[in-house]
Design a protein around this motif. Structure first.
Motif, PDB file in Angstrom:
ATOM      1  N   ASN A 134       5.275 -26.708   9.817  1.00 29.24           N
ATOM      2  CA  ASN A 134       6.407 -26.297  10.501  1.00 29.24           C
ATOM      3  C   ASN A 134       7.354 -25.360   9.909  1.00 29.24           C
ATOM      4  O   ASN A 134       7.660 -25.696   8.528  1.00 29.24           O
ATOM      5  N   PHE A 135       7.952 -24.279  10.259  1.00 33.43           N
ATOM      6  CA  PHE A 135       8.733 -23.299   9.803  1.00 33.43           C
ATOM      7  C   PHE A 135      10.211 -23.378  10.476  1.00 33.43           C
ATOM      8  O   PHE A 135      10.159 -23.419  11.640  1.00 33.43           O
ATOM      9  N   TYR A 136      11.202 -23.447   9.454  1.00 30.19           N
ATOM     10  CA  TYR A 136      12.454 -23.523   9.767  1.00 30.19           C
ATOM     11  C   TYR A 136      13.070 -22.408   9.122  1.00 30.19           C
ATOM     12  O   TYR A 136      13.506 -22.497   8.038  1.00 30.19           O
ATOM     13  N   PRO A 137      13.375 -21.265  10.111  1.00 34.65           N
ATOM     14  CA  PRO A 137      14.173 -20.140   9.522  1.00 34.65           C
ATOM     15  C   PRO A 137      15.507 -20.125   9.694  1.00 34.65           C
ATOM     16  O   PRO A 137      16.100 -20.536  10.999  1.00 34.65           O
ATOM     17  N   ILE A 138      16.316 -20.045   8.750  1.00 37.81           N
ATOM     18  CA  ILE A 138      17.716 -20.225   8.859  1.00 37.81           C
ATOM     19  C   ILE A 138      18.384 -19.047   8.156  1.00 37.81           C
ATOM     20  O   ILE A 138      18.274 -18.591   6.934  1.00 37.81           O
ATOM     21  N   PRO A 139      18.951 -17.948   8.966  1.00 39.80           N
ATOM     22  CA  PRO A 139      19.376 -16.644   8.408  1.00 39.80           C
ATOM     23  C   PRO A 139      20.767 -17.045   7.691  1.00 39.80           C
ATOM     24  O   PRO A 139      21.213 -18.072   7.809  1.00 39.80           O
ATOM     25  N   TYR A 140      21.382 -15.853   7.014  1.00 42.44           N
ATOM     26  CA  TYR A 140      22.414 -16.070   6.490  1.00 42.44           C
ATOM     27  C   TYR A 140      23.545 -16.182   7.379  1.00 42.44           C
ATOM     28  O   TYR A 140      23.424 -15.586   8.644  1.00 42.44           O
ATOM     29  N   ILE A 141      24.608 -17.246   7.202  1.00 48.05           N
ATOM     30  CA  ILE A 141      25.506 -17.536   8.155  1.00 48.05           C
ATOM     31  C   ILE A 141      26.629 -17.796   7.182  1.00 48.05           C
ATOM     32  O   ILE A 141      26.785 -18.294   6.159  1.00 48.05           O
ATOM     33  N   SER A 142      27.809 -16.807   7.613  1.00 49.32           N
ATOM     34  CA  SER A 142      29.049 -16.802   6.922  1.00 49.32           C
ATOM     35  C   SER A 142      29.812 -18.351   7.213  1.00 49.32           C
ATOM     36  O   SER A 142      29.509 -18.913   8.120  1.00 49.32           O
ATOM     37  N   LEU A 143      30.681 -18.555   6.234  1.00 47.55           N
ATOM     38  CA  LEU A 143      31.355 -19.875   6.405  1.00 47.55           C
ATOM     39  C   LEU A 143      32.461 -19.622   7.600  1.00 47.55           C
ATOM     40  O   LEU A 143      32.676 -20.693   8.154  1.00 47.55           O
ATOM     41  N   ALA A 144      32.850 -18.439   7.666  1.00 50.54           N
ATOM     42  CA  ALA A 144      33.820 -18.349   8.969  1.00 50.54           C
ATOM     43  C   ALA A 144      33.057 -18.532  10.278  1.00 50.54           C
ATOM     44  O   ALA A 144      33.528 -19.302  11.240  1.00 50.54           O
ATOM     45  N   ARG A 145      31.955 -17.935  10.295  1.00 53.33           N
ATOM     46  CA  ARG A 145      31.121 -18.092  11.731  1.00 53.33           C
ATOM     47  C   ARG A 145      30.724 -19.767  11.801  1.00 53.33           C
ATOM     48  O   ARG A 145      30.693 -20.322  12.743  1.00 53.33           O
ATOM     49  N   ALA A 146      30.472 -20.414  10.690  1.00 57.22           N
ATOM     50  CA  ALA A 146      30.027 -21.766  10.691  1.00 57.22           C
ATOM     51  C   ALA A 146      31.120 -22.556  11.009  1.00 57.22           C
ATOM     52  O   ALA A 146      30.705 -23.611  11.846  1.00 57.22           O
ATOM     53  N   LYS A 147      32.213 -22.302  10.754  1.00 60.04           N
ATOM     54  CA  LYS A 147      33.433 -22.999  11.007  1.00 60.04           C
ATOM     55  C   LYS A 147      33.761 -22.786  12.560  1.00 60.04           C
ATOM     56  O   LYS A 147      34.174 -23.803  13.171  1.00 60.04           O
ATOM     57  N   ASN A 148      33.801 -21.738  13.011  1.00 59.98           N
ATOM     58  CA  ASN A 148      33.927 -21.342  14.308  1.00 59.98           C
ATOM     59  C   ASN A 148      32.739 -22.074  15.562  1.00 59.98           C
ATOM     60  O   ASN A 148      33.113 -22.517  16.403  1.00 59.98           O
ATOM     61  N   GLU A 149      31.580 -22.080  15.102  1.00 61.07           N
ATOM     62  CA  GLU A 149      30.345 -22.266  15.855  1.00 61.07           C
ATOM     63  C   GLU A 149      29.795 -23.631  15.815  1.00 61.07           C
ATOM     64  O   GLU A 149      29.142 -24.138  16.506  1.00 61.07           O
ATOM     65  N   ILE A 150      30.002 -24.113  14.433  1.00 59.07           N
ATOM     66  CA  ILE A 150      29.107 -25.266  14.262  1.00 59.07           C
ATOM     67  C   ILE A 150      30.038 -26.436  13.892  1.00 59.07           C
ATOM     68  O   ILE A 150      29.844 -27.260  14.499  1.00 59.07           O
ATOM     69  N   ASP A 151      31.101 -26.139  13.074  1.00 59.50           N
ATOM     70  CA  ASP A 151      31.972 -27.694  12.823  1.00 59.50           C
ATOM     71  C   ASP A 151      33.420 -26.813  11.992  1.00 59.50           C
ATOM     72  O   ASP A 151      32.998 -26.276  10.775  1.00 59.50           O
ATOM     73  N   PRO A 152      34.435 -27.106  12.310  1.00 59.27           N
ATOM     74  CA  PRO A 152      35.410 -26.465  11.747  1.00 59.27           C
ATOM     75  C   PRO A 152      35.827 -27.238  10.474  1.00 59.27           C
ATOM     76  O   PRO A 152      36.485 -27.021   9.559  1.00 59.27           O
ATOM     77  N   LYS A 153      35.202 -28.422  10.166  1.00 62.63           N
ATOM     78  CA  LYS A 153      35.407 -29.166   8.798  1.00 62.63           C
ATOM     79  C   LYS A 153      34.475 -28.558   7.688  1.00 62.63           C
ATOM     80  O   LYS A 153      34.659 -29.088   6.571  1.00 62.63           O
ATOM     81  N   ILE A 154      33.673 -27.626   8.072  1.00 59.58           N
ATOM     82  CA  ILE A 154      32.721 -27.092   6.929  1.00 59.58           C
ATOM     83  C   ILE A 154      33.533 -26.289   5.996  1.00 59.58           C
ATOM     84  O   ILE A 154      34.614 -25.472   6.401  1.00 59.58           O
ATOM     85  N   GLU A 155      33.551 -26.821   4.757  1.00 53.96           N
ATOM     86  CA  GLU A 155      34.578 -26.136   3.603  1.00 53.96           C
ATOM     87  C   GLU A 155      33.532 -25.310   2.687  1.00 53.96           C
ATOM     88  O   GLU A 155      34.021 -24.426   2.040  1.00 53.96           O
ATOM     89  N   ASN A 156      32.164 -25.491   2.496  1.00 48.56           N
ATOM     90  CA  ASN A 156      31.259 -24.859   1.690  1.00 48.56           C
ATOM     91  C   ASN A 156      30.107 -24.714   2.295  1.00 48.56           C
ATOM     92  O   ASN A 156      29.761 -25.274   3.302  1.00 48.56           O
ATOM     93  N   PHE A 157      29.052 -24.085   1.506  1.00 40.76           N
ATOM     94  CA  PHE A 157      27.716 -24.008   1.833  1.00 40.76           C
ATOM     95  C   PHE A 157      27.003 -25.115   1.861  1.00 40.76           C
ATOM     96  O   PHE A 157      25.972 -25.351   2.673  1.00 40.76           O
TER      97      PHE A 157
END
Length: 364
Positions: free
Chosen positions: A124-147
């Protein structure tokens, strides 16, 4: 299953005023031979495919020719992700067409899985491209503070059955809250902490990392940065560049194959009169002059002998950052008086009459 791990291709990069495309093509041709000779099954590209988010036509053609050779002539698969230098959305244009031809590119999506089989079972291959913290907070979880927070969420639903490979672009570190000095790489954040906790990757059978240009592993040999396939800065002079092969069988076997440069990177520290007597060189060169007095048009003279001269500095140059070292009243002195003070500080003597006349002509 044999995997070739690449990252940080930076296609289209320049050093000084010189394009590195010919050097890159020279190295990519070696990589194509390695893919063929080592019977590689899948090529992994862990981000920073291009040096800029909008590469020029020449850079795009170099990469396109490389991909075409792998998928159409060598009949191998590619799994690639975007890095912080790339435009993820641009890379994913024609994504469905690419996937029909065994080129799997992930520039904007981060929750997909690919599964292939060999004689030992599924991988199984899991490809995870670079995601900025700003995008992560906006699209994934606003509580994300770091990588570290980000990767805890991205990896939480993986069950780690069968063999599992992660391809991602980040700064993985054994101590996630201690950034080390990294030369040559563009930071992931401005003024923040880029590092994330590499312990989150320990359950994978192999982790193909991109972002850092120096080849090394973190915590475990299976969590690896393959590094760049050629030198991209003078901080990398002493590094030997290579590509990494990961053979996924019952036990992971890792092999590195060195890549020869078309033109190497060198630093030369000497007096100007000695440098001009040296043998000609096509290397990309950084000169550090030991001369006490400035040389007239040194770069022009050196380029006649060294066609890839990149930069010149003086070993005894002023430390401009030291405010106490050079104290000049910029507001109340004329341009000539300011330069006289600078000259006196630099040369430890007053300007002569000839020097003053020359500087007057420059001002005029």
């Amino acid at each position: 299953m044999k995997l070739l791990h690449l990252s940080d291709l930076h296609i289209g990069k320049s050093i000084g005023s010189y394009s590195l495309l010919e050097d890159q093509k020279f190295c990519l041709d070696q990589i194509l031979e390695i893919i063929k000779n080592e019977k590689i099954d899948i090529v992994l590209i862990a981000g920073d495919i291009f040096d800029t988010s909008i590469p020029n036509n020449e850079a795009m053609k170099v990469y396109s020719d490389f991909v075409d050779e792998i998928i159409f002539n060598l009949k191998k698969k590619i799994i690639a992700i975007s890095g912080n230098h790339d435009s993820g959305k641009r890379l994913e244009i024609s994504k469905s067409f690419f996937e029909k031809n065994s080129y799997y590119i992930f520039g904007n999506s981060f929750d997909e899985r690919l599964t292939f089989e060999d004689e030992y079972g599924k991988v199984n291959f899991y490809p995870i491209p670079y995601i900025s913290l700003a995008r992560a907070k906006n699209e994934i979880d606003p509580k994300i503070e770091n990588f570290t927070d980000l990767y805890k969420i991205l990896l939480k639903n993986i069950d780690y059955k069968d063999r599992n490979v992660l391809i991602t672009h980040c700064y993985a570190n054994e101590k996630p809250f201690e950034d080390e000095k990294i030369e040559g790489e563009k930071p992931l954040t401005i003024g923040g902490n880029d590092a994330m906790d590499a312990h989150l990757f320990k359950n994978f059978d192999y982790v193909a990392l991109g972002h850092l240009h120096r080849k090394h592993f973190v915590l475990d040999e299976k969590i690896r940065y393959c590094g760049t396939f050629m030198k991209y800065s003078f901080s990398e002079i002493n590094q030997k560049k290579s590509v990494t092969i990961a053979d996924l069988k019952d036990d992971l076997k890792i092999k590195e194959i060195e890549i020869k440069p078309l033109n190497d990177f060198e630093k030369i520290c000497d007096y100007f009169e000695n440098i001009v007597k040296m043998e000609n060189s096509n290397s990309y060169l950084e000169f550090i002059l030991k001369d006490e007095n400035p040389i007239d048009s040194p770069m022009v003279k050196l380029k006649m002998k060294f066609p890839h001269a990149v930069s010149i500095s003086y070993e005894n140059s002023i430390d401009i950052e030291n405010e106490e070292a050079l104290d000049i009243d910029l507001e109340n002195l004329s341009v000539m008086e300011i330069f006289e003070e600078f000259y006196k500080f630099k040369m430890d003597e007053k300007m002569g009459k000839n020097e003053k006349e020359i500087f007057k002509k420059v001002i005029e």
